[in-house]
Design a protein around this motif. Structure first.
Motif, mmCIF file in Angstrom:
data_model
loop_
_atom_site.group_PDB
_atom_site.id
_atom_site.type_symbol
_atom_site.label_atom_id
_atom_site.label_comp_id
_atom_site.label_asym_id
_atom_site.label_seq_id
_atom_site.Cartn_x
_atom_site.Cartn_y
_atom_site.Cartn_z
ATOM 1 N N ARG A 27 20.272 49.070 -0.840
ATOM 2 C CA ARG A 27 20.507 48.177 0.454
ATOM 3 C C ARG A 27 21.363 47.897 1.620
ATOM 4 N NH1 ARG A 27 22.380 44.407 -4.692
ATOM 5 N NH2 ARG A 27 23.015 43.129 -2.963
ATOM 6 N N VAL A 28 21.604 49.537 2.006
ATOM 7 C CA VAL A 28 22.686 49.968 2.982
ATOM 8 C C VAL A 28 21.469 50.841 3.933
ATOM 9 C CG1 VAL A 28 24.658 50.648 3.829
ATOM 10 C CG2 VAL A 28 24.645 49.363 1.750
ATOM 11 N N LEU A 29 21.420 50.426 5.291
ATOM 12 C CA LEU A 29 20.810 51.304 6.606
ATOM 13 C C LEU A 29 22.312 51.379 7.071
ATOM 14 C CD1 LEU A 29 17.613 48.918 7.485
ATOM 15 C CD2 LEU A 29 18.681 50.808 4.927
ATOM 16 N N LEU A 30 21.747 53.194 7.519
ATOM 17 C CA LEU A 30 23.215 53.943 8.497
ATOM 18 C C LEU A 30 22.430 54.100 9.415
ATOM 19 C CD1 LEU A 30 25.936 54.834 8.908
ATOM 20 C CD2 LEU A 30 25.170 56.733 7.626
ATOM 21 N N ASN A 31 22.284 54.028 10.561
ATOM 22 C CA ASN A 31 21.392 53.761 12.351
ATOM 23 C C ASN A 31 20.201 53.316 11.448
ATOM 24 O OD1 ASN A 31 24.061 54.306 13.598
ATOM 25 N ND2 ASN A 31 23.918 56.247 12.572
ATOM 26 N N GLY A 32 20.003 52.851 10.895
ATOM 27 C CA GLY A 32 18.335 53.247 10.294
ATOM 28 C C GLY A 32 17.741 53.928 9.953
ATOM 29 N N LYS A 33 18.559 53.741 8.663
ATOM 30 C CA LYS A 33 18.253 55.302 7.447
ATOM 31 C C LYS A 33 18.939 54.193 6.449
ATOM 32 C CE LYS A 33 16.782 58.999 10.761
ATOM 33 N NZ LYS A 33 16.967 60.192 10.812
ATOM 34 N N GLU A 34 17.937 54.288 5.458
ATOM 35 C CA GLU A 34 18.252 54.289 3.512
ATOM 36 C C GLU A 34 20.021 55.505 4.437
ATOM 37 O OE1 GLU A 34 17.336 54.295 -0.587
ATOM 38 O OE2 GLU A 34 16.178 53.161 0.799
#
Length: 95
Positions: A27-34
């Protein structure tokens, strides 16, 4: 800094164990990636966190090992906040 620690220090999520669980659930994306709980975050990165139906997108402004409640919001800038609507169950019942 680790993702789970940043989420706690910034007070986006109150407890580090909860931040870890949310990350593990995808449920967290970092710069669009999981992102995993141990993912490294840095200033300029974008986080997208899903809280139930609400999705909060923030840009990391700076990192801190700890922050007072009053200073926590200075660690990030809210880029976007949206609420996903549930699919209309009435259509399902009629079909």
């Amino acid at each position: 800094m680790r993702l789970d620690k940043f989420l706690k220090v910034s007070r986006l999520i109150k407890r580090r164990t909860v931040a870890k669980d949310v990350s593990d659930q995808g449920r967290v994306l970092l710069n669009g990636k999981e992102a995993k709980p141990g993912s490294v975050v840095k200033p300029g990165d974008t986080l997208e966190v899903q809280f139930g139906q609400r999705i909060l997108t923030v840009r990391i402004e700076r990192l801190a090992e700890s922050a007072r409640k009053e200073d926590a919001e200075e660690l990030y800038t809210i880029v976007k906040e949206e609420i996903r609507k549930r699919e209309d169950s009435a259509d399902f019942l009629q079909g």
